[in-house]
Write an enzyme that holds these catalytic residues in place. Structure first.
Site, PDB file in Angstrom:
ATOM      1  N   HIS A  47      70.316  34.794  41.667  1.00 51.29           N
ATOM      2  CA  HIS A  47      70.272  33.422  41.174  1.00 51.29           C
ATOM      3  C   HIS A  47      71.098  33.339  39.891  1.00 51.29           C
ATOM      4  O   HIS A  47      71.228  34.323  39.153  1.00 51.29           O
ATOM      5  CB  HIS A  47      68.841  32.997  40.867  1.00 51.29           C
ATOM      6  N   GLU A  49      70.410  32.065  37.063  1.00 56.68           N
ATOM      7  CA  GLU A  49      69.628  32.398  35.865  1.00 56.68           C
ATOM      8  C   GLU A  49      69.538  33.910  35.671  1.00 56.68           C
ATOM      9  O   GLU A  49      69.688  34.416  34.558  1.00 56.68           O
ATOM     10  CB  GLU A  49      68.204  31.834  35.977  1.00 56.68           C
ATOM     11  N   CYS A  77      63.074  28.654  39.543  1.00 57.61           N
ATOM     12  CA  CYS A  77      62.042  29.018  40.521  1.00 57.61           C
ATOM     13  C   CYS A  77      61.074  30.032  39.899  1.00 57.61           C
ATOM     14  O   CYS A  77      61.236  30.445  38.752  1.00 57.61           O
ATOM     15  CB  CYS A  77      62.696  29.618  41.765  1.00 57.61           C
ATOM     16  N   CYS A  80      62.756  33.318  38.678  1.00 56.43           N
ATOM     17  CA  CYS A  80      63.479  33.127  37.430  1.00 56.43           C
ATOM     18  C   CYS A  80      62.518  32.875  36.264  1.00 56.43           C
ATOM     19  O   CYS A  80      62.783  33.316  35.150  1.00 56.43           O
ATOM     20  CB  CYS A  80      64.481  31.995  37.587  1.00 56.43           C
TER      21      CYS A  80
END
Length: 155
Positions: A47, A49, A77, A80
């Protein structure tokens, strides 16, 4: 947020979900950048992040980023959120809420988990319309492509 949105567009050009993130240090300098690479790298942890946090930690030489802020185009999410807590970030700025998987305000209040030893602030809605439109356009295009593929397969 403009920098994060540029990263989101780069992810989209590669065929990934258009999410971009930057980690900004207490001095205002960008420590890390990330764009979604989950599809491109076949990695569910890639991801934006996570990638931005990895780069920021490497840049700072520390896995704790206590004076840093994560700026991201989509509400993080749960995975993260865990990384945000582990990095001890001061705060998170995000553009669009994620009603399906967002863990700062949409699905849960991730900033003030009662069992967590770290709490942080969050600010949402920054460039929300632009970031939401980018995400909506991406998924609309994907649905259209699936529909065309399905129609071709049925012939």
């Amino acid at each position: 947020m403009h920098e994060a949105l540029q990263l989101a567009h780069a992810a989209q050009e590669r065929g990934d979900v258009p999410v971009g993130a930057v980690v900004v240090g207490g001095n205002g300098r960008i420590l890390g950048r990330g764009e979604n690479r989950t599809i491109f790298e076949n990695d569910p942890t890639a991801h934006a992040e996570i990638l931005a946090l990895r780069q920021a930690c490497e840049q700072s030489g520390n896995y704790r980023l206590t004076d840093a802020v994560l700026v991201v185009t989509l509400e993080p999410c749960i995975m993260c959120l865990g990384a945000i807590i582990q990095a001890r970030l001061a705060g998170v700025v995000y553009a669009a809420r994620d009603p399906k998987a967002g863990c700062l305000v949409s699905r849960m209040e991730g900033t003030e988990l009662p069992w967590s030893n770290h709490h942080f602030w969050a600010l949402g809605g920054i460039l929300e319309d632009e970031c939401s439109a980018t995400l909506s356009g991406f998924f609309q295009k994907r649905r259209q492509e699936k529909k065309i593929s399905k129609n071709l397969a049925e012939r």
